[in-house]
Design a protein around this motif. Structure first.
Motif, PDB file in Angstrom:
ATOM      1  N   TRP A   5       9.745   3.456   9.637  1.00 13.88           N
ATOM      2  CA  TRP A   5       9.683   3.078   8.219  1.00 13.88           C
ATOM      3  C   TRP A   5      10.365   1.732   8.039  1.00 13.88           C
TER       4      TRP A   5
ATOM      5  N   CYS B 229       8.734  -0.508   3.504  1.00 12.67           N
ATOM      6  CA  CYS B 229       7.733  -0.471   2.444  1.00 12.67           C
ATOM      7  C   CYS B 229       8.179  -1.414   1.339  1.00 12.67           C
TER       8      CYS B 229
ATOM      9  N   CYS C  55      -1.973   1.285  -1.688  1.00 13.25           N
ATOM     10  CA  CYS C  55      -1.979   2.645  -1.133  1.00 13.25           C
ATOM     11  C   CYS C  55      -2.268   3.663  -2.235  1.00 13.25           C
TER      12      CYS C  55
ATOM     13  N   CYS D   9      -2.832  -0.110   2.766  1.00 12.45           N
ATOM     14  CA  CYS D   9      -1.550  -0.820   2.703  1.00 12.45           C
ATOM     15  C   CYS D   9      -1.620  -2.024   3.625  1.00 12.45           C
TER      16      CYS D   9
ATOM     17  N   LYS E 129       2.601   0.158   6.101  1.00 14.42           N
ATOM     18  CA  LYS E 129       3.855   0.872   5.938  1.00 14.42           C
ATOM     19  C   LYS E 129       3.652   2.296   5.414  1.00 14.42           C
ATOM     20  N   VAL E 130       2.422   2.788   5.450  1.00 16.57           N
ATOM     21  CA  VAL E 130       2.211   4.216   5.277  1.00 16.57           C
ATOM     22  C   VAL E 130       1.764   4.727   6.643  1.00 16.57           C
ATOM     23  N   TYR E 131       2.364   5.817   7.077  1.00 15.60           N
ATOM     24  CA  TYR E 131       2.097   6.325   8.414  1.00 15.60           C
ATOM     25  C   TYR E 131       1.521   7.724   8.326  1.00 15.60           C
TER      26      TYR E 131
ATOM     27  N   LYS F  81       5.898   7.774   4.232  1.00 11.62           N
ATOM     28  CA  LYS F  81       6.314   6.383   4.116  1.00 11.62           C
ATOM     29  C   LYS F  81       7.773   6.290   3.719  1.00 11.62           C
TER      30      LYS F  81
END
Lengths: 237, 503
Positions: free
Chosen positions: B41, B184, B192, B227, B231-233, B243
């Motif tokens: 993150w 993020c 997102c 995104c 930064k979103v996983y 995130k």
């Protein structure tokens, strides 16, 4: 009570109750477990060749099945001309074969790719097995007992409708060939499995995405003194 | 005017030493779990470099962020119907290999191996499958590898940087790099949220934190592609997106997020920014070169009586307005104009800001820029007057932080140099000469401002760096549950069941 009664009256109602109660419970009380459980991050190439035909093929065929149940008249009108009947049957069969190809890819991928094996639950295999059985019997019916869209509206639709109006007439399906009965009861097996498997992601199809505002804003303190209900910010609304 | 508050972070890159303490603090606190091993993150990238995941800035490939459409802005990823059509296969999703395959080592072999001639070793195994694997990449695989033909050469920010400059920077004597910590960005116009078919992602009205509702996430994984900062996983084990949460449980109790709190170089600052939510749409739509100006206009002056009145009208408490007035973020972003958002051209209006790094200035002696016979105080001015000779090209920094606008970067670097030269004169010479004052004016600053920048940059206390408003969580609990004690003893973060993978 005979087999016919058990399979086509008792079992369907039990399956429907299990499906509804189980799904509602899972969505309300265990929402974290509801997910399509995508494994695209781990493997993407084979997934493309498997998932796209599998999903589109099955979705379209399933919609056709439901349409026939709701509006059998539509199919009767359409099938009055043999050319249109052929076109419909060939389209259906082609979709089924396409879905079968995708399903084959998915099964192969799930068994052969080690990363996918690592995220495979026993229920995933049950679901894949059931779908495989259902697709194969469907294809057999389409080839051996041809023109199902034509005779199905008379033979099968009345039975399903009888279930829905709570006046079941299992005698309608009793004389049908085994493979047809199998295909039909397998549907009720799907209903039973539905809430306990990843199949449940089907009903979370996010159609609201087409109309909702792009941006979503939430307030922790709901009773704000100035304006209690806030419009979400809508860039490109 | 709809005034809202936003918790914003400032990264002073001139102070970042690339120690990765932030990453480790975050990893230990939040992503030390199955399925989250590969997630950072918070990560720190070496720049120039290709970043994490590899090449994340290449939006032709990953299709993140917004683009200008016929009316307003549109997602680069998809239209709404296309978003639904792509549910079964997302063509722009990164592969696990674009991050790296997480691994551990089979340590038990060290104890259980049969007796033999060789020392037993712990072989690497995949954290996904548990099977032996060859490690081909890992966290910070390109750490400090600026100048490398594999990583730095593929940096998308070389756009419009002349190829001879790029070639120079690959020479071992001229290699230069700086660090870019990334979390993020908690954008004002997050792609997102807009891309999530389920509507599971939302922005908190109170402080702007962007969160994923894990109960609503259905793993359609559009957020990951949309995104632009990647930064979103996707947690491959639970089948949910995750995130950075800006450590909101810490902020709500007045503590800085783990990454910021643990920062060894003290490069991070946090404070409230007030913004006009009604202006976001306008702010995201400008021409590329206007985007930063517009974003600064969306951010409001907390001392303006009109803004204060509107803020109270919108329900902001005095504590928040007071925090906004003391905010270090406001000083860096709007008062001093030293900090810029990362890649404003993505049109997400990132709300975390970066003070660009000063690089070791000067190219070659042959070009006559550095004359070694000059006294040090004159060398200062040489650097100030010849910023285009900075070893990290201005164009490169402009591509990162200013949508390619070099003037913005030049102004910031001149101001930072002015602070440095002024304070050096003050402490070494004990007095400021006219040449220095002229330099200060030409940098568009004043001795007073320089003192303030110096105070907050060099000798700030933890209370100066982190100014948190009173969150009053107890009131929130009351408004939601009625009795604030009703939920005492619950599982944290609202979970009533362990986050296990569904079937």
């Amino acid at each position: 009570m005979n087999w016919n009664m058990l399979l086509f009256v008792v079992f369907p109602y039990v399956a429907i109750v299990v499906a509804i109660v189980g799904t509602v419970y899972r969505l309300v009380r265990r929402p974290f477990t509801v997910s399509s459980l995508s494994s695209q991050l781990l493997e993407g190439r084979q997934l493309f060749w498997g998932s796209v035909p599998f999903h589109w093929g099955l979705v379209l065929i399933l919609l056709a099945h439901f349409l026939a149940l709701i509006l059998p008249g539509l199919f009767n009108v359409w099938n009055r001309s043999p050319i249109r009947l052929y076109a419909l049957e060939i389209t259906g069969l082609a979709l089924a074969l396409w879905a079968l190809f995708g399903l084959g890819m998915l099964i192969y991928r799930r068994v052969s790719v080690s990363k996918i094996r690592a995220v495979t639950t026993p229920m995933d295999l049950v679901v894949l097995g059931l779908v495989l059985l259902q697709v194969i019997t469907g294809i057999l019916i389409a080839t051996v007992y041809r023109f199902g869209s034509y005779w199905g509206t008379d033979v099968f639709v009345p039975y399903v409708q009888s279930l829905f109006i709570l006046q079941p007439r299992p005698e309608l399906v009793a004389p049908l060939p085994f493979i047809l009965q199998f295909h039909a009861s397998l549907f009720f097996v799907f209903l039973v499995v539905f809430p306990f498997s990843r199949l449940v992601h089907m009903i979370t199809l996010p159609l609201r995405y087409l109309t909702r505002p792009f941006q979503l804003v939430k307030w922790v303190r709901r009773d704000r003194p100035a304006e209690p209900e806030r419009e979400p910010v809508g860039v490109g609304r | 005017m709809d005034v809202r508050a936003h918790m914003s972070m400032i990264f002073h890159l001139d102070k970042c030493i690339g120690c990765h303490t932030c990453s480790v603090a975050c990893k230990n606190l939040w992503t030390d779990r199955k399925g989250a091993e590969y997630m950072w993150w918070n990560n720190v990238e070496t720049r120039p470099g290709s970043g994490y995941p590899t090449g994340w800035e290449d939006q032709d490939h990953y299709r993140g962020g917004w683009k200008k459409g016929w009316v307003g802005v549109e997602l680069k990823l998809h239209s709404r119907p296309k978003g639904l059509a792509n549910l079964f296969y997302n063509p722009a999703l990164p592969d696990l290999q674009d991050y790296y395959e997480p691994f551990t080592f089979r340590y038990e072999d060290l104890f259980t191996a049969a007796e033999g001639d060789d020392q037993p070793t712990a072989i690497p195994i995949s954290a996904v499958t548990g099977e032996p694997m060859d490690i081909e990449s890992g966290p910070n695989w390109d750490d400090d590898l600026s100048g490398s033909s594999i990583y730095a050469a593929n940096d998308p920010n070389w756009k419009d940087v002349p190829s001879e400059v790029q070639a120079q920077m690959a020479e071992i004597e001229r290699v230069v790099f700086s660090y870019l910590p990334r979390i993020c960005n908690h954008c004002l116009n997050p792609a997102c949220i807009a891309a999530c078919p389920s509507g599971a992602i939302y922005k908190r009205g109170e402080d702007g934190v962007v969160l994923v509702n894990e109960d609503k996430c259905r793993a359609w994984r559009m957020c990951i592609s949309a995104c632009p900062y990647k930064k979103v996983y996707y947690n491959w084990s639970t089948g949910k997106s995750e995130k950075c949460i800006l450590c909101f449980p810490r902020m709500e109790t007045g503590q800085a997020p783990a990454c910021a709190h643990s920062c060894v170089g003290r490069i991070r600052y946090m404070g409230v920014l007030l913004y006009d939510a009604d202006a976001i749409e306008w702010g995201a739509q400008g021409e590329e070169e206007d985007l930063i100006d517009r974003q600064l206009e969306v951010i409001l002056d907390p001392f303006d009586p009109e803004v204060i009145a509107a803020a109270k009208q919108s329900g902001l408490e005095d504590g928040w307005i007071d925090a906004a007035q003391r905010s270090p973020a406001y000083k860096f972003v709007k008062e001093w104009r030293l900090a810029l958002p990362l890649h404003a051209e993505y049109r997400t209006m990132a709300m975390l800001f970066y003070v660009p790094p000063l690089s070791p200035v000067v190219s070659t002696i042959e070009q006559g820029l550095i004359r070694l016979d000059l006294p040090p105080e004159q060398v200062d001015f040489e650097l100030f007057d010849n910023l285009e000779k900075a070893r990290l090209p201005i164009k490169y920094l402009a591509n990162l932080f200013a949508g390619g606008n070099e003037e913005l970067i030049r102004g910031i670097l001149r101001k930072m140099l002015a602070v440095r030269i002024y304070k050096r004169r003050q402490s070494v010479e004990g007095e400021i000469d006219d040449a220095t004052l002229r330099m200060v004016w030409s940098a568009g600053t004043t001795p007073e401002e320089i003192e303030a920048i110096y105070e907050l940059t060099t000798v700030p206390t933890i209370a100066d760096r982190f100014v948190f408003p009173p969150y009053h969580r107890e009131l929130a609990a009351e408004s939601i549950y009625g009795d604030p004690l009703a939920r005492k003893g619950d599982t944290g973060l609202g979970y009533t069941a362990p986050p296990e993978r569904g079937a």
